[in-house]
Write a protein that holds these residues in place. Structure first.
Motif, PDB file in Angstrom:
ATOM      1  N   ARG A   1       0.667  -1.229  -0.079  1.00  0.00           N
ATOM      2  CA  ARG A   1      -0.121   0.151   0.163  1.00  0.00           C
ATOM      3  C   ARG A   1       1.003   1.191   0.006  1.00  0.00           C
ATOM      4  O   ARG A   1       0.375   2.096  -0.721  1.00  0.00           O
ATOM      5  CB  ARG A   1      -0.925   0.011   1.148  1.00  0.00           C
TER       6      ARG A   1
ATOM      7  N   THR B   1      -0.628 -11.848   6.139  1.00  0.00           N
ATOM      8  CA  THR B   1      -1.420 -10.801   5.232  1.00  0.00           C
ATOM      9  C   THR B   1      -1.604  -9.633   5.628  1.00  0.00           C
ATOM     10  O   THR B   1      -2.067  -9.549   7.007  1.00  0.00           O
ATOM     11  CB  THR B   1      -2.650 -11.583   4.480  1.00  0.00           C
TER      12      THR B   1
ATOM     13  N   ASP C   1      -4.292  -8.069   3.789  1.00  0.00           N
ATOM     14  CA  ASP C   1      -5.242  -7.819   3.004  1.00  0.00           C
ATOM     15  C   ASP C   1      -6.521  -7.297   4.106  1.00  0.00           C
ATOM     16  O   ASP C   1      -6.482  -7.888   5.275  1.00  0.00           O
ATOM     17  CB  ASP C   1      -5.750  -9.088   2.461  1.00  0.00           C
TER      18      ASP C   1
END
Length: 695
Positions: free
Chosen positions: A249, A351, A353
């Motif tokens: 990100r 992760t 996510d």
């Protein structure tokens, strides 16, 4: 021959001294002269005698010409019609040097570094083994690579010539820019390779040379000094904000990253503002769910948000603070929160996510809300602050409105009901009377500065009084071990945690805690120069030196800073008052207000300081604050004065005033000024002029 004669024979054999030199002694006495190239030839017993030059000889010649000879040839004296010296090991280097002669770049008088082997056994070993010479020191390799780079040889060429990986050559090339004195320290073993890499990361060549010089002189390498310099203003991939968002990100948002050439330090994030923006956006997504349920959620990656003063933060609940049933419920909910936090940690290791992370963090926030509600005796949180956390991505702090004090009727039924649920009484030690902090007209920033400087003043006083520091240390140990046994377990033998007073918003004051830090650095240098372990070095110190060191270390753990006027640490202030009284702390003995301290004060407070030191002047009120600060600084230094707000004990004047107000005898009561004001103050000539002008 009897037993006695056998014992004598055995004793004779066991005490015999060897007269034959060992191979290592022979190696240490080998001759290492410089001989002319024309006096060298390849020995017939060399395993590759007569073989033609291989295709890499020109490359080796370029390397020798650029970097010089790094490893000596092993030779034996020539026999009969042979050359003066015959090479047993180093045939390719000799061929490369001859190629340079053919090219006209050197002549046959070039001096070659050789080992002369006269021992037949070692001559045979030199033929069979290729590493009979002394290994090349890494400092020589670094210097050679530096010469090659100056000779316009590229990294791939250097890597092929030396048999190194290209990445290793790049790393050694970075070290080749170190000052000569640093490479000398590396060669002598005063500096290890890790420290050399640390030194190479500094951009200031003068600072590199200074640190290397100190190391070479035996003062030890100050790793902390380099790491502090490198950490100034740097944000790395270990930043707490990175746990939640991950590197993807940050990169997608345009964030740049710089990796460490040596692979030892975490990557540096060059755009911390983007990192904050991305983290705040992610945290806001998580906060929206709880805001929809009526909670007030503050998301911050920086300073603490301004919250209403009637909010109470959640704290750790100890045994005895709640009734037994409520305490058991609180502990169950605390275990549930810890389990939820561990679940978040596991998810984030796999992760970043949004879907799985949001589910885990949502469960952790709800578990924290339930735990704090149980700790508050059923009161629900109304406000939540979310901050970055390195382990769980988000740190949660809950707040609830303060519970109003209700006056209960003292009837028998209420007393009986209360006695059934009240926790068992705990021992309350006597409290120490301390002066109320001056908060009127003082903002949070100024209060933090005052308590910061006052802390440093008491640090200096405590460091100068080992006996009281010893008392403070024992009291701290007793408080951690005997009263409350909780605490973080460390890797050391003693489970005692301590940290030096280094707040982010503070500064080291040279004559106060700066003096103590200098003492610690001198002791660190003495320990490093001793070559002993810490325990062995301290054990060998004289008792007075041990006590002084204990005082200095204990004093540096002192932390009395208060960030806000609404967060007064009364228990800490009480301890500070006792310590200050015991060691006779007087900050003015070592420091008076300087410009850095005074600039945090408003102009009225600066004028009040002049009044308190009996240096009031009507001209001061006409000055700008920037001009008033040097005036106050100069007068304070001249009078050796420090404001009472920096003292942890009640000033004697305040004690006298308090005594007078309580009706106790006052020796000066008959000297009270009359109603006409005579004797109340003295009018100076400058004041008379000012009054005349006003009239």
């Amino acid at each position: 021959m009897g037993l006695a004669s056998g014992r004598r024979a055995l004793m004779t054999r066991s005490t015999a001294v060897a007269v034959v030199a060992t191979p290592f002694q022979v190696a240490s006495t080998r001759s290492r002269p410089l001989v002319h190239l024309r006096d060298l030839d390849i020995a017939p017993e060399n395993l590759r005698f007569g073989e033609p030059p291989d295709d890499d000889i020109p490359l080796l010649a370029e390397t020798l010409f650029a970097a010089g000879q790094l490893q000596p040839l092993t030779v034996r004296p020539g026999r009969k019609k042979e050359a003066a010296h015959m090479a047993l090991d180093g045939r390719r280097r000799l061929l490369a040097l001859r190629l340079l002669v053919e090219q006209g770049r050197i002549d046959d008088s070039f001096l070659v570094d050789v080992f002369v082997e006269t021992d037949p056994a070692r001559q045979a070993a030199a033929v069979l083994l290729t590493n009979t010479a002394v290994p090349v020191h890494i400092a020589d390799v670094i210097t050679a690579i530096g010469r090659m780079l100056k000779g316009k040889l590229g990294v791939p060429t250097i890597a092929k010539a030396l048999g190194y990986a290209e990445l290793d050559v790049k790393r050694l090339a970075a070290l080749s820019s170190l000052p000569d004195i640093a490479l000398q320290a590396l060669r002598l073993g005063r500096l290890n390779l890790r420290q050399a890499r640390l030194l190479a990361r500094l951009n200031d060549a003068d600072e590199q040379a200074e640190l290397a010089r100190m190391t070479l002189e035996g003062h030890g390498f100050q790793d902390w000094r380099v790491t502090e310099k490198l950490d100034e203003g740097r944000v790395t991939a270990r930043d707490a904000r990175c746990a939640l968002i991950g590197p993807e990100r940050y990169t997608q948002a345009g964030g740049r990253t710089e990796t460490d050439l040596f692979g030892e330090l975490p990557p540096v994030l060059l755009d911390p503002s983007i990192l904050t923006e991305v983290w705040t956006k992610r945290a806001r997504e998580i906060a929206l769910v709880h805001e929809a349920e009526g909670l007030t959620v503050h998301v911050t990656a920086g300073p603490a948000p301004d919250l209403p003063e009637d909010l109470e933060p959640a704290g750790y609940v100890y045994g005895g603070m709640l009734p037994a049933a409520e305490m058991a419920d609180y502990r169950d909910k605390r275990d549930a929160f810890n389990a939820a936090a561990e679940a978040v940690t596991e998810v984030l290791t796999e992760t970043t996510d949004a879907e799985p992370v949001d589910m885990a963090i949502d469960a952790m926030i709800r578990a924290r809300l339930a735990m704090d509600q149980a700790g508050w005796g059923g009161r629900a949180a109304t406000t939540v602050v979310l901050r970055p956390a390195a382990r769980t991505g988000i740190e949660i702090q809950c707040f609830t409105p303060e519970e109003p004090e209700v006056e209960e009727e003292a009837d028998d039924q209420d007393t009986e009901a209360t006695s059934r649920v009240a926790p068992a009484p705990t021992y309350q030690p006597p409290s120490v009377e301390t002066p109320e902090p001056e908060t009127e007209g003082v903002n949070h920033a100024l209060h933090a500065v005052r308590t910061d400087v006052a802390t440093r003043g008491l640090i200096r006083a405590l460091a100068d009084d080992p006996g009281i520091a010893f008392t403070a240390l024992i009291a701290r140990l007793f408080g951690q071990v005997a009263i409350r046994t909780h605490g973080q377990r460390s890797e050391a033998a003693l489970a005692l945690t301590a940290s030096a007073f280094k707040p982010a918003g503070g500064r080291v004051i040279d004559s106060l805690d700066g003096d103590v830090w200098r003492r610690i650095e001198d002791r660190r240098a003495a320990w490093e120069a001793s070559g002993q372990t810490v325990i062995a070095w301290i054990h060998a110190l004289a008792h007075g030196d041990k006590m002084a060191l204990l005082a200095e270390l204990t004093a540096l753990t002192l932390d009395l800073r208060e960030e806000r006027t609404t967060l007064i640490r009364r228990a800490a202030r009480a301890e500070a008052a006792e310590l200050a009284e015991l060691c006779g702390a007087d900050i003015a003995l070592h420091w008076t207000p300087d410009a850095e301290f005074l600039k945090s004060h408003s102009k009225p407070l600066l004028l009040k300081m002049l009044e308190e030191m009996d240096r009031a002047d009507v001209r001061a009120a006409l000055l700008k604050k920037s001009d008033l600060i040097p005036w106050v600084e100069e007068n304070a230094a001249e009078k050796v004065w420090a404001p009472a707000s920096l003292s942890w004990t009640t000033p004697p004047e305040a004690d006298a005033t308090a005594t007078s107000e309580t009706g106790a005898p006052d020796d000066d009561a008959d000297q009270t000024p009359s109603d006409d004001g005579a004797g109340a103050f003295e009018v100076t000539p400058l004041g008379e002029e000012a009054l005349g002008a006003a009239a």
